[in-house]
Design an enzyme around this catalytic site. Structure first.
Site, PDB file in Angstrom:
ATOM      1  N   GLU A  12       0.960  -1.273   0.065  1.00  0.00           N
ATOM      2  CA  GLU A  12      -0.031   0.016   0.126  1.00  0.00           C
ATOM      3  C   GLU A  12       0.864   1.308  -0.108  1.00  0.00           C
ATOM      4  O   GLU A  12       2.085   1.344   0.279  1.00  0.00           O
ATOM      5  CB  GLU A  12      -0.838  -0.011   1.028  1.00  0.00           C
ATOM      6  CG  GLU A  12      -2.345  -0.245   0.869  1.00  0.00           C
ATOM      7  CD  GLU A  12      -2.956   0.814  -0.055  1.00  0.00           C
ATOM      8  OE1 GLU A  12      -2.576   1.722  -0.318  1.00  0.00           O
ATOM      9  OE2 GLU A  12      -4.257   0.609  -0.098  1.00  0.00           O
ATOM     10  N   ASN A 136     -10.474   4.108   0.974  1.00  0.00           N
ATOM     11  CA  ASN A 136      -9.434   4.005   0.089  1.00  0.00           C
ATOM     12  C   ASN A 136      -9.687   4.977  -1.103  1.00  0.00           C
ATOM     13  O   ASN A 136     -10.566   5.804  -0.930  1.00  0.00           O
ATOM     14  CB  ASN A 136      -9.721   2.603  -0.939  1.00  0.00           C
ATOM     15  CG  ASN A 136      -8.683   1.322  -0.354  1.00  0.00           C
ATOM     16  OD1 ASN A 136      -7.444   1.712  -0.248  1.00  0.00           O
ATOM     17  ND2 ASN A 136      -9.118   0.496  -0.134  1.00  0.00           N
ATOM     18  N   ASP A 186      -9.754   0.057  -5.021  1.00  0.00           N
ATOM     19  CA  ASP A 186      -8.818   0.313  -3.996  1.00  0.00           C
ATOM     20  C   ASP A 186      -7.945   1.640  -4.156  1.00  0.00           C
ATOM     21  O   ASP A 186      -8.804   2.713  -4.467  1.00  0.00           O
ATOM     22  CB  ASP A 186      -7.694  -0.936  -4.135  1.00  0.00           C
ATOM     23  CG  ASP A 186      -7.199  -1.297  -2.694  1.00  0.00           C
ATOM     24  OD1 ASP A 186      -6.294  -0.511  -2.391  1.00  0.00           O
ATOM     25  OD2 ASP A 186      -7.485  -2.487  -2.252  1.00  0.00           O
TER      26      ASP A 186
END
Length: 275
Positions: A12, A136, A186
């Protein structure tokens, strides 16, 4: 192209540092900040960062925002982030054009509506949106007047207008509706032309959308759970993407790895956080 063979449990927060011309990303579940060939380990989950100066990041962890010097490895506490809430940790985040830092939280086990989205700006941490399950897609239009975000569980990419200081105004509006798809919205980033690039968990791709939500194209990657994109390189034309092995019983050979592909698109330079 795979830029690092180390598989991330939950890759991430990719960020190309424009001053040191270096790419960084996180593996949340392994509590690491990575760069190519090196990583730093922390005592709790870390997920996203904004750059403060050539050697310093503002990093979001499960309980706080803190600065971290990649040369000295010195950590300095800035403020708490749901530090009294044992259910949540930080997740997606990015610096905005005004010098603020947006960061989302979520439950360790994705507890329903346990998360929220915050903005840190010049010493103040303010909650912007609550009752979010998986925060997100936090990213910003080049003009600095629009922010985007999503709740992955809901599957709708939202936009909110910003005032001159970067605070949201008015009611958020729908930009892209993927609620009927079998993959998740995402992480996301916006290029220099204002188009939105969204990593789609379970779809092995990063999809590009126009500011009005029109689908333009998709770039595929050899990992199923693509998690967050970033533009970088000297000309900002390289598209980076993290991925994850979280929840997989038999990951494929490239799942969890971090990728880079050349594009004809120019990204925005990551914005500096003003503490």
């Amino acid at each position: 192209m795979i830029i690092d063979d180390t598989p991330c449990a939950l890759g991430e927060g990719p960020i190309w540092h424009p001053e040191c011309q270096q790419f960084f990303w996180f593996d949340i579940l392994n509590k690491r900040l990575h760069t190519v060939g090196k990583y730093w380990e922390f005592d709790e989950y870390v997920s996203a960062a904004g750059w403060v100066d050539k050697d310093t990041f503002l990093i979001a962890s499960a309980t706080q925002l803190f600065t971290f010097d990649v040369e000295t490895e010195e950590e300095t506490y800035v403020c708490g982030l749901e530090s009294d809430n044992a259910v949540t940790r930080s997740n997606d985040g990015r610096a905005d054009p005004q010098g603020g830092f947006w960061i989302g939280t979520m439950g360790f086990n994705a507890e329903e509506k346990a998360g929220a989205i915050y903005r840190y700006y010049r010493g103040e941490l303010r909650r912007l949106f609550d009752n979010v399950t998986i925060t997100n897609a936090i990213c910003f239009a080049p003009c600095g007047a629009i922010a985007y975000y999503t709740d992955t569980i809901v599957g709708k990419l939202m936009a909110t207008d910003l005032d001159a200081d970067g605070w949201p105004t008015g009611k958020p509006r729908l930009i892209v509706d993927l609620s009927d798809e079998d993959f998740g919205i995402d992480g996301a980033v916006v290029d220099a032309d204002g188009n939105i690039w969204n990593a789609q968990w379970g779809a092995s791709r990063v999809a590009q959308y126009a500011p009005d939500g029109t689908f333009l194209q998709a770039v595929t990657f050899p990992a199923s759970q693509t998690s967050c994109p970033a533009f970088g390189g000297a000309d900002l034309k390289t598209l980076y993407c993290t991925s994850a092995t979280e929840g997989m019983t038999s990951p494929a050979i490239d799942d969890g790895k971090t990728f880079a592909v050349p594009t004809t698109t120019t990204g925005q330079a990551e914005h500096r956080v003003i503490l």
